[in-house]
Write a protein that holds these residues in place. Structure first.
Motif, PDB file in Angstrom:
ATOM      1  N   LEU A 303      11.115  -5.579   6.158  1.00  0.00           N
ATOM      2  CA  LEU A 303      11.962  -4.476   5.749  1.00  0.00           C
ATOM      3  C   LEU A 303      11.328  -3.163   6.183  1.00  0.00           C
ATOM      4  N   SER A 304      12.143  -2.183   6.473  1.00  0.00           N
ATOM      5  CA  SER A 304      11.646  -0.817   6.612  1.00  0.00           C
ATOM      6  C   SER A 304      12.368   0.018   5.563  1.00  0.00           C
ATOM      7  N   PHE A 305      11.678   0.989   5.016  1.00  0.00           N
ATOM      8  CA  PHE A 305      12.218   1.746   3.893  1.00  0.00           C
ATOM      9  C   PHE A 305      12.560   3.173   4.324  1.00  0.00           C
ATOM     10  N   ASP A 306      13.635   3.716   3.722  1.00  0.00           N
ATOM     11  CA  ASP A 306      14.075   5.071   4.057  1.00  0.00           C
ATOM     12  C   ASP A 306      13.056   6.104   3.594  1.00  0.00           C
ATOM     13  N   GLU A 307      12.436   5.854   2.452  1.00  0.00           N
ATOM     14  CA  GLU A 307      11.431   6.782   1.937  1.00  0.00           C
ATOM     15  C   GLU A 307      10.043   6.306   2.348  1.00  0.00           C
ATOM     16  N   GLN A 308       9.019   7.039   1.877  1.00  0.00           N
ATOM     17  CA  GLN A 308       7.655   6.657   2.217  1.00  0.00           C
ATOM     18  C   GLN A 308       7.331   5.252   1.699  1.00  0.00           C
ATOM     19  N   SER A 309       6.615   4.490   2.540  1.00  0.00           N
ATOM     20  CA  SER A 309       6.211   3.138   2.154  1.00  0.00           C
ATOM     21  C   SER A 309       4.748   3.141   1.737  1.00  0.00           C
ATOM     22  N   VAL A 310       4.434   2.268   0.804  1.00  0.00           N
ATOM     23  CA  VAL A 310       3.063   2.141   0.313  1.00  0.00           C
ATOM     24  C   VAL A 310       2.564   0.738   0.620  1.00  0.00           C
ATOM     25  N   LEU A 311       1.354   0.654   1.146  1.00  0.00           N
ATOM     26  CA  LEU A 311       0.726  -0.623   1.481  1.00  0.00           C
ATOM     27  C   LEU A 311      -0.435  -0.901   0.538  1.00  0.00           C
ATOM     28  N   SER A 312      -0.441  -2.103  -0.055  1.00  0.00           N
ATOM     29  CA  SER A 312      -1.622  -2.614  -0.755  1.00  0.00           C
ATOM     30  C   SER A 312      -2.173  -3.739   0.110  1.00  0.00           C
ATOM     31  N   GLU A 313      -3.445  -3.648   0.480  1.00  0.00           N
ATOM     32  CA  GLU A 313      -4.016  -4.588   1.442  1.00  0.00           C
ATOM     33  C   GLU A 313      -5.336  -5.140   0.921  1.00  0.00           C
ATOM     34  N   ILE A 314      -5.546  -6.443   1.141  1.00  0.00           N
ATOM     35  CA  ILE A 314      -6.784  -7.117   0.725  1.00  0.00           C
ATOM     36  C   ILE A 314      -7.314  -7.916   1.905  1.00  0.00           C
ATOM     37  N   LYS A 315      -8.624  -7.864   2.084  1.00  0.00           N
ATOM     38  CA  LYS A 315      -9.259  -8.595   3.177  1.00  0.00           C
ATOM     39  C   LYS A 315     -10.078  -9.755   2.610  1.00  0.00           C
ATOM     40  N   LEU A 316      -9.846 -10.974   3.153  1.00  0.00           N
ATOM     41  CA  LEU A 316     -10.650 -12.156   2.832  1.00  0.00           C
ATOM     42  C   LEU A 316     -11.524 -12.473   4.040  1.00  0.00           C
ATOM     43  N   ILE A 317     -12.831 -12.617   3.822  1.00  0.00           N
ATOM     44  CA  ILE A 317     -13.760 -12.890   4.922  1.00  0.00           C
ATOM     45  C   ILE A 317     -14.395 -14.254   4.700  1.00  0.00           C
ATOM     46  N   GLU A 318     -14.140 -15.191   5.617  1.00  0.00           N
ATOM     47  CA  GLU A 318     -14.687 -16.539   5.501  1.00  0.00           C
ATOM     48  C   GLU A 318     -16.200 -16.485   5.657  1.00  0.00           C
ATOM     49  N   ARG A 319     -16.919 -17.210   4.810  1.00  0.00           N
ATOM     50  CA  ARG A 319     -18.361 -17.013   4.688  1.00  0.00           C
ATOM     51  C   ARG A 319     -19.179 -17.558   5.847  1.00  0.00           C
ATOM     52  N   ASN A 320     -18.711 -18.609   6.530  1.00  0.00           N
ATOM     53  CA  ASN A 320     -19.530 -19.222   7.584  1.00  0.00           C
ATOM     54  C   ASN A 320     -19.222 -18.651   8.964  1.00  0.00           C
ATOM     55  N   GLY A 328      -1.230  -8.124   3.190  1.00  0.00           N
ATOM     56  CA  GLY A 328      -0.668  -6.838   2.796  1.00  0.00           C
ATOM     57  C   GLY A 328       0.655  -6.993   2.076  1.00  0.00           C
ATOM     58  N   LEU A 329       0.899  -6.095   1.137  1.00  0.00           N
ATOM     59  CA  LEU A 329       2.164  -6.044   0.406  1.00  0.00           C
ATOM     60  C   LEU A 329       2.698  -4.621   0.520  1.00  0.00           C
ATOM     61  N   ILE A 330       3.940  -4.475   0.983  1.00  0.00           N
ATOM     62  CA  ILE A 330       4.529  -3.164   1.253  1.00  0.00           C
ATOM     63  C   ILE A 330       5.767  -2.964   0.398  1.00  0.00           C
ATOM     64  N   GLY A 331       5.894  -1.793  -0.192  1.00  0.00           N
ATOM     65  CA  GLY A 331       7.081  -1.448  -0.966  1.00  0.00           C
ATOM     66  C   GLY A 331       7.346   0.043  -0.890  1.00  0.00           C
ATOM     67  N   SER A 332       8.549   0.439  -1.254  1.00  0.00           N
ATOM     68  CA  SER A 332       8.863   1.865  -1.310  1.00  0.00           C
ATOM     69  C   SER A 332       8.224   2.458  -2.560  1.00  0.00           C
ATOM     70  N   GLN A 333       8.014   3.774  -2.561  1.00  0.00           N
ATOM     71  CA  GLN A 333       7.403   4.413  -3.723  1.00  0.00           C
ATOM     72  C   GLN A 333       8.263   4.237  -4.976  1.00  0.00           C
ATOM     73  N   SER A 334       9.589   4.336  -4.825  1.00  0.00           N
ATOM     74  CA  SER A 334      10.457   4.165  -5.990  1.00  0.00           C
ATOM     75  C   SER A 334      10.442   2.724  -6.479  1.00  0.00           C
TER      76      SER A 334
END
Length: 422
Positions: A303-320, A328-334
Motif C-alpha cells: 500500500l502507499s498512503f496519501d499522508e505521511q507513512s511511518v515505518l517500524s523496523e527490526i533487524k534480526l542477525i543470525e549468530r553464526n 518492517g511494518l508501515i502505516g499511515s500516521q492516522s
C-alpha cells in the motif's frame, strides 16, 4: 478424547472452565491452581490445549508460557490466556510466544462459550494433528541407518568414526555382502563406492531399486574420479567425492545427502515460496488478537498512503553466518493513532506513546517469526525497533516479501521482509 489443562488460582474460574469444556466441547479437563502445579501435570499427562491465568502465586502465566515454549516436546501445545480487562495490555507480550488467543475475565457463560467455539473451530485440526504427531515422536528421535559398501577398510573405518554419533553405520566390503545386509537391515541410506567386487555398484543400485521392500532407501555413489556415465544420474540420488579430509567430506555429505543449505539459502527458499514461517498467520493472530478484529490480507503487493507513512523496523542477525533479516511494518500516521488508541484504551496519547505501541506490534510479529525460525535451529540476535517517517522513494526499493493487510475497522498496513548477507 482431547484433553485440556486450566491453570488459574481462582477456584470459581477453574470449575467454570472445567464444566464448559467438558459439557459443551467434550474435553477431558485437568485443573491446576498455580503454574508449578500446571507444569507438573503437563509433564505427566498428554495435554492438547492449555488455558492459563496471568497473575498467579509461585509461577505466573508468563513464566508458564515461557517454560512450555522452551521445551521442544511441549512447544506445539496451543495456549489460550485467561486475562482480566485491565491486563489486556500484557497480551502483546504473550503473543511473542505464539499463544493462539485470549479470553477476558470476568467470564460470562454466553460470551466465553462463543469465544471458545471460535477458538476450537479454528484450531481443532491443529490440536488433533499435534496429538497424532506426539505418538510418533519417539520414532522420530531414532537414528537413521547408513549402509556403506567400500572395499577400502581404512575408508570405511574413517567414515564410521566420522558419523557414528549421528547415524547407525553398517559396513560391507563388497557388493554381495552389501546386498545381504541391505535385505537384513533395510537402511535409510546406501553409499556405494566405485569398483565394488562380486556385484558392482551399478548392478547393485539397480537391484536395490527393483526389490519389493517395505521402504525405499536413498542411494548415493562414492567416487574418486567423477564419472561421466549418464545412467549414473538415474540410478543414484547423488554422487559424493571421497576424501580422507574430515571437513571436505562433511561439507560434501551435508550438501548432497543431508541437503543442508546455508542459513541464507534456507531463508531465501522460504521467502521465495512466500511461506516465511506463516507470516500471514502471524500478522492475523497478532493484530487480530490485539484488536479483537478479523484481519484481511490484501493481495498484490504493498500500500502507499496519501499522508505521511511511518515505518517500524527490526533487524534480526543470525549468530553464526551473520545473515540479516529486516522486518518492517508501515502505516499511515492516522492509522497508527487509531490502532494505538484501541490497544491502549485511551485517546490521550503522545507521539512517543503511539510510536511505542506501533513498535510493540512490530516486535510481537517478529517475536512469533523468530520463535518459528529458531525451532529450525537458526538462532538470532534481535536489535531494538526503530521508527521513522518514510518518503515515496522508500517504496521503490525491492523487497523479498511484501504483505499488505487491513483490519475489520478499515485500518491498512504493509509489512515487508528483506534478506541480506552480512
Amino acid at each position: 478424547m482431547l484433553s485440556a489443562l486450566v491453570i488459574d488460582d481462582d477456584e470459581i474460574v477453574r470449575l467454570f472452565m472445567q464444566r464448559l469444556l467438558a459439557r459443551k466441547f467434550g474435553f477431558e479437563v485437568f485443573l491446576a491452581s498455580d503454574g508449578i502445579e500446571g507444569l507438573s501435570i503437563i509433564g505427566q499427562k498428554k495435554i492438547d490445549l492449555i488455558f492459563t491465568d496471568i497473575n498467579m502465586p509461585l509461577m505466573n502465566g508468563f513464566e508458564v508460557v515461557q517454560a512450555i515454549k522452551a521445551d521442544s516436546k511441549l512447544s506445539s501445545i496451543p495456549v489460550v490466556i485467561l486475562s482480566s480487562h485491565n491486563e489486556r495490555y500484557m497480551i502483546s507480550k504473550f503473543l511473542q510466544f505464539d499463544i493462539i488467543d485470549y479470553i477476558l475475565k470476568p467470564l460470562d457463560l454466553e460470551e466465553t462459550t462463543e469465544r471458545l467455539r471460535k477458538v476450537l473451530n479454528k484450531y481443532r485440526s491443529e490440536i488433533r494433528a499435534n496429538k497424532r504427531a506426539s505418538s510418533f515422536s519417539e520414532k522420530d528421535d531414532e537414528k537413521k541407518t547408513i549402509l556403506i559398501a567400500d572395499k577400502d577398510l581404512n575408508f570405511r573405518n574413517f567414515f564410521s568414526q566420522l558419523y557414528e554419533s549421528s547415524y547407525q553405520i553398517i559396513e560391507a566390503a563388497n557388493g554381495g555382502e552389501c546386498l545381504k545386509k541391505y535385505l537384513t537391515d533395510f537402511p535409510n541410506i546406501v553409499l556405494l563406492s566405485e569398483g565394488l567386487d562380486v556385484v558392482n555398484e551399478l548392478l547393485l543400485a539397480k537391484k536395490i531399486r527393483n526389490l519389493d521392500t517395505p521402504s525405499k532407501p536413498e542411494i548415493f555413489l562414492l567416487y574418486d574420479l567423477e564419472p561421466n556415465n549418464p545412467s549414473i544420474k538415474i540410478l543414484f540420488d547423488g554422487i559424493i567425492k571421497k576424501s580422507f579430509v574430515p571437513d571436505s567430506l562433511k561439507k560434501n555429505f551435508a550438501k548432497i545427502v543431508e541437503r543442508k543449505l546455508s542459513v541464507y539459502e534456507i531463508l531465501f527458499d522460504l521467502i521465495k515460496k512466500n511461506t516465511l514461517l506463516e507470516l500471514h498467520s502471524s500478522i492475523k493472530q497478532t493484530v487480530g488478537v490485539l484488536l479483537n478484529e478479523e484481519i484481511e490480507i490484501i493481495p498484490n503487493g504493498e500500500l502507499s498512503f496519501d499522508e505521511q507513512s511511518v515505518l517500524s523496523e527490526i533487524k534480526l542477525i543470525e549468530r553464526n553466518e551473520g545473515t540479516i533479516i529486516n522486518f518492517g511494518l508501515i502505516g499511515s500516521q492516522s492509522g497508527i493513532s487509531k490502532i494505538s488508541e484501541k490497544i491502549l484504551g485511551t485517546s490521550e496519547l503522545s507521539d512517543e506513546d503511539k510510536a511505542d505501541s506501533f513498535n510493540n506490534i512490530c516486535e510481537t510479529i517478529v517475536g512469533r517469526l523468530r520463535s518459528s525460525i529458531e525451532s529450525l535451529g537458526i538462532i538470532f540476535n534481535q536489535e531494538l525497533p526503530s521508527t521513522k517517517i518514510i518518503t515515496k522513494e522508500f517504496y521503490t526499493i525491492k523487497r523479498n516479501l511484501i504483505t499488505s493487510f487491513k483490519t475489520e475497522s478499515g485500518l491498512k498496513f504493509t509489512s515487508f521482509v528483506e534478506l541480506k548477507k552480512q
